[in-house]
Design an enzyme around this catalytic site. Structure first.
Site, PDB file in Angstrom:
ATOM      1  N   LYS A   1     -32.500 -10.597  11.535  1.00 26.78           N
ATOM      2  CA  LYS A   1     -33.516 -10.302  10.515  1.00 26.78           C
ATOM      3  C   LYS A   1     -33.186  -9.015   9.790  1.00 26.78           C
ATOM      4  CE  LYS A   1     -37.652 -12.261  12.695  1.00 26.78           C
ATOM      5  NZ  LYS A   1     -38.943 -11.949  13.312  1.00 26.78           N
TER       6      LYS A   1
ATOM      7  N   GLU B   1     -35.486 -20.760  23.440  1.00 29.61           N
ATOM      8  CA  GLU B   1     -35.922 -19.415  23.077  1.00 29.61           C
ATOM      9  C   GLU B   1     -36.589 -18.698  24.251  1.00 29.61           C
ATOM     10  OE1 GLU B   1     -38.666 -19.093  19.669  1.00 29.61           O
ATOM     11  OE2 GLU B   1     -37.050 -18.048  18.649  1.00 29.61           O
TER      12      GLU B   1
ATOM     13  N   HIS C   1     -26.173 -44.981  21.751  1.00 36.15           N
ATOM     14  CA  HIS C   1     -25.073 -45.329  20.849  1.00 36.15           C
ATOM     15  C   HIS C   1     -24.477 -44.116  20.158  1.00 36.15           C
ATOM     16  CE1 HIS C   1     -25.638 -49.735  21.090  1.00 36.15           C
ATOM     17  NE2 HIS C   1     -26.834 -49.349  21.475  1.00 36.15           N
TER      18      HIS C   1
END
Lengths: 468, 468
Positions: free
Chosen positions: A435, A292, A321
């Protein structure tokens, strides 16, 4: 009380066949960039624009946290943190590193009966599984939002506010603590109206840099952690993170290396490895901080220029793994940061007397920590041999002091890297559009024009899909 | 019992300004690539080289799982899975999606008193926090390792083997179930010698493709999940995943799109979004599958050519507050996969009567699921508008049938993408070097030459470091 050291041996070209590493000369020549970034950061601090560098000096805030915790501990044994992103990741990071996890985090010392739940997503299933675990009479909800208006946290708050209200006829307020910007936003407004206690997030501290503010301190103190030691660690890091030298300042050295690998060597991916399950949430916290802060459009060139590295949180040995195959043989677009824990108070030793098969007998008398240390060294060796650049931070141990130091150090690294990339490492301009569109889709009257845009886009596109 | 649908509208160029998307014509012209890959996969299946496509037909294996679970349920209420990578991620994915999480996973239905712990790392702290939660008399340990020699799982097993041995003078064996390749490896050898029950991982099923084998089925049945429905879902997916058409086979369409975006549009990063906390471990499972299957050196060109995409597991709406800024404004090196859940049995509604501030009143009467759905649509809109390519899988709901379907579908997508990239999507050649070096550092006599290499490399390098 040792410092965190930084090793960048294998980020520097050692042999002619190291095609993919920067030379020591390139690093030396670029030192003025990081010195300039340190000066810019200092100027921002002096202007009062940024405050993350000095949260350990926020004495009134720290005192208010301690007083509020003391008041809550008279009656509450359970804390639910309602927050998302910067409001929850720092808390998750501290508790996973320093407390035990049993679905909730278990407090330490005299607070060992205290439980901390973190509600960090908007998901009905999360609420449904949390509810039956709570005794509302003994639960305090800490709602954290810098703006005081974060949609997901407000929605979760409103659900729990209703539940508490339905059960409690009196003393509703004591069940809520808001952590928000003083003087503005809807959480602050409600607190003013209703008498709910507010802890302040300093105006000049952004969410992802707020872990050492009351955002992270309240739950830490509630869990019985030593927040003075946490802040002492930060104080210690702040002593060396301003030094104008890559020889004495690990934040400066690391930032300069990351900057060069992004701009000169096209490393679009930053693999951040921690060799302990306890640091999984630290890796997630760092992922947010890095993504960010640096993922931005930089205005420095004539054309748009997109910068930032994708963070890949990786836990050793576990992810050897799962992701390691890609790291060692996939595209050479990565820089690796290894985080090593030098000393752990807990260990187990495999006995002498194991069944006599080779994969068992090889391990007899080995301690778990010793195997893990050797695995990390082996992975570093293979990275080095395959000319895949990496750096390493050595953390003396995982405790309040060293975690506080690490958190502030990584914040400095991120801020300095952003300033070198000519972005604002403290804003997040790309978040706004999503938003607004959500509000539009929820039929908010202020965003009807956005809703029209939405329908225009979808109606003008040809649809491609597969239903078997 | 609906199929999972696939929408690739916004992976296809719609407007002239969509500089970053492939055209429909490019997709159509590339169809022969994916048809060839389907044929190659079919040939491998007919040769018996791969078996993940047919695990739902493994009747003796499924019966043995059910019988073993029944035997264990007579006395055990707690299962500890000891496994790493492919041996644990599939289990974690199933339980997080279908059971409740309280530090352990809680069984369902008549098994609701059963607990499942997953020990998926080598970390002394993990062992220390697990131990006090176990009543050894009621605990069964399922040690999972395809090779029967995985170092981390063997180490964890040896610690617990000793603990059980110290407490139990008789019936030691019944506390352990091994899941491994029949006929070879040290777990198999020990089982033969000691009478421990072995569940078989078919030889032609690699760890990361093994979730629908006894690897994942045993713990699922122990938790009371309907493994027949899980396998029915897989059977359903296997009906459509072989179809030679991108109009009717979502695996073929998705694989072709991912292949083109990697090879033609330089998308080195695959962002895999799921809009539910329940699917966090599914994202991690897919990350391994994608990274380890595709992250390879391809032998197709004269020079070495590194392929593979970095997977970025992302949970919505949560990570809109941590990674989204990078995704929307950072480098355009990403392809996004959105996973949508169409229907959820759980929901909560925000009441009418909320405090009268705008960020509260906007949400009144909204349901949590409705807000989340709108957030996902808003994010897709912003991706579309910013010419950032994405595709979407629609999952009707999260239950055994649809999860089984999704798991097999994503395995097909991965295998087909790998075959188009000319890599072996079933091997992991880069993992070996790290293992050998770990053994060398543990002073294993067979690797003394590797230890010499290690010291040679470190002694020939100039060290760079910072200690503040």
């Amino acid at each position: 009380m040792q410092p965190i050291s930084f090793d960048y041996t294998f980020a520097i070209k050692q042999f002619t066949q190291d095609i993919d590493r920067i030379t020591h000369k390139i690093l030396q020549n670029a030192i003025p960039n990081v010195l300039k970034a340190i000066n810019e950061l200092r100027a921002l601090r002096e202007l009062g624009t940024i405050g993350f560098t000095d949260l350990h000096t926020n004495e009134p805030g720290i005192k208010k946290v301690k007083d509020t915790v003391q008041r809550c501990q008279n009656w509450a044994d359970t804390l639910v943190i309602i927050g998302i992103g910067g409001s929850s990741l720092g808390n998750k990071c501290i508790h996973m590193a320093l407390n035990e996890y049993h679905g909730y985090f278990k407090g330490t010392g005299s607070c060992s009966t205290n439980r901390i739940f973190i509600l960090d997503n908007l998901c009905a299933e999360d609420i449904a599984s949390l509810l039956p675990q709570l005794d509302i009479n003994k639960t305090v909800f800490n709602v954290i939002s810098k703006s005081g208006t974060t949609m997901e946290s407000i929605a979760n708050f409103l659900i729990f506010y209703e539940i508490v209200k339905a059960q409690k006829k009196t003393a509703l307020n004591k069940h809520f603590i808001f952590t928000t910007t003083s003087g503005k936003g809807d959480l602050y407004n409600l607190a003013q109206k209703s008498g709910i206690t507010c802890l302040d997030i300093p105006e000049n501290v952004g969410g992802r840099y707020s872990v050492l503010s009351p955002v992270g301190l309240f739950s830490s103190a509630f869990a019985g952690l030593n927040i003075d030691a946490l802040l002492d660690g930060a104080r210690n890091a702040s002593d060396y993170c301003w030094l104008p030298s890559i020889e004495t300042n690990p934040a400066a050295a690391a930032a300069l290396i990351y900057y060069l690998y992004f701009t000169k060597n096209k490393k679009n991916t930053h693999v951040f490895w921690a060799y302990s399950s306890k640091l999984e949430a630290l890796c997630q916290w760092f992922s947010q901080l890095w993504a960010e802060s640096l993922g931005k459009i930089t205005p420095s060139k004539k054309t748009k220029n997109h910068v930032g590295q994708s963070p890949l949180a990786t836990i050793g040995p576990r992810d050897q793994h799962s992701l390691w195959q890609l790291y060692v043989q996939g595209p050479p677009d990565k820089i690796h940061t290894m985080l090593k824990i030098n000393e752990s108070p807990t260990d187990f030793t495999i006995p002498e007397d194991v069944p006599s098969f080779e994969s068992f007998t090889t391990l007899k008398n080995c301690s778990i920590n010793n195997i893990v240390t050797n695995e990390q060294q082996a992975i570093e060796f293979v990275l080095a041999r395959n000319s895949r650049p990496f750096v390493r931070f050595d953390l003396p141990r995982i405790d309040e002091f060293h975690l506080g130091q690490l958190l502030l150090l990584l914040e400095f690294v991120t801020a300095l890297t952003g300033l070198m990339l000519h972005v604002d490492p403290f804003d997040q301009p790309g978040v706004e559009e999503g938003k607004q569109m959500t509000y539009a889709l929820l039929n908010h009257p202020r965003y009807t024009h956005k809703l029209a845009e939405f329908h225009r886009l979808y109606s003008s596109c040809k649809t491609y899909g597969v239903v078997p």
